[in-house]
Design an enzyme around this catalytic site. Sequence first.
Site, mmCIF file in Angstrom:
data_model
loop_
_atom_site.group_PDB
_atom_site.id
_atom_site.type_symbol
_atom_site.label_atom_id
_atom_site.label_comp_id
_atom_site.label_asym_id
_atom_site.label_seq_id
_atom_site.Cartn_x
_atom_site.Cartn_y
_atom_site.Cartn_z
ATOM 1 N N VAL A 8 0.872 -1.166 0.000
ATOM 2 C CA VAL A 8 0.000 0.000 0.000
ATOM 3 C C VAL A 8 0.913 1.221 0.000
ATOM 4 O O VAL A 8 2.072 1.151 0.415
ATOM 5 C CB VAL A 8 -0.968 0.036 1.216
ATOM 6 C CG1 VAL A 8 -2.049 -1.021 1.071
ATOM 7 C CG2 VAL A 8 -0.234 -0.112 2.522
ATOM 8 N N SER A 9 0.389 2.352 -0.458
ATOM 9 C CA SER A 9 1.220 3.536 -0.638
ATOM 10 C C SER A 9 1.475 4.310 0.648
ATOM 11 O O SER A 9 2.483 4.987 0.776
ATOM 12 C CB SER A 9 0.581 4.472 -1.659
ATOM 13 O OG SER A 9 0.469 3.809 -2.884
ATOM 14 N N THR A 10 0.567 4.225 1.606
ATOM 15 C CA THR A 10 0.731 5.006 2.833
ATOM 16 C C THR A 10 0.458 4.138 4.053
ATOM 17 O O THR A 10 -0.172 3.088 3.963
ATOM 18 C CB THR A 10 -0.228 6.213 2.861
ATOM 19 O OG1 THR A 10 -1.567 5.731 2.844
ATOM 20 C CG2 THR A 10 0.001 7.139 1.683
#
Length: 187
Positions: A8-10
Amino acid sequence: MLIGYARVSTEDQNLDLQRDALGRAGCERTFEDRRSGAKADRPGLLAALDYARPGDSLVVWRLDRLSRSLSDLIALVRRMEGTGVGLRSLTEGIDTSTPNGRLTFHLFGALAEFERALTRERTGAGLAAARARGRRGGRKHRLTPERRAHAVELYRARDRTVGEVCRLMGISKPTLYAYVAEAEARS
């Protein structure tokens, strides 16, 4: 062996959807990252690739979990093929351990590259048309030309520190240095 990789990006995003899909696909071990796919430093992916042995397959929920860049994705798959590790993407239904899967992957890659080239071409044409009408891109200057000149004068006078000049003018240090460089280029 099927080895899962989830990203996931964050930090505040959730990996549950990907974990569940990888578990249903039969992954015996799953590695994870919580950072942007554009970043080259992905310790979970590196650990998964180190863990994989010839004949294993790295399984991802979607191809964009591996990389945001097509060239990076193709280089990664080539590296994996060189070590005898396949790639399976659950959403796209790609399995590079089969001839059909390799063909599909390379067709997707070619189409994505074509789309990127068209986007670059359209963007360039749009920018050229805007320039022809006298429009310039980029962010607007925070200060008027007179206030920029005043900031440069304060900087050159050396009566105040760079930080004081920046606070007084309401700008950052890089902005002040850009204004100074711009003034020097003009003189």
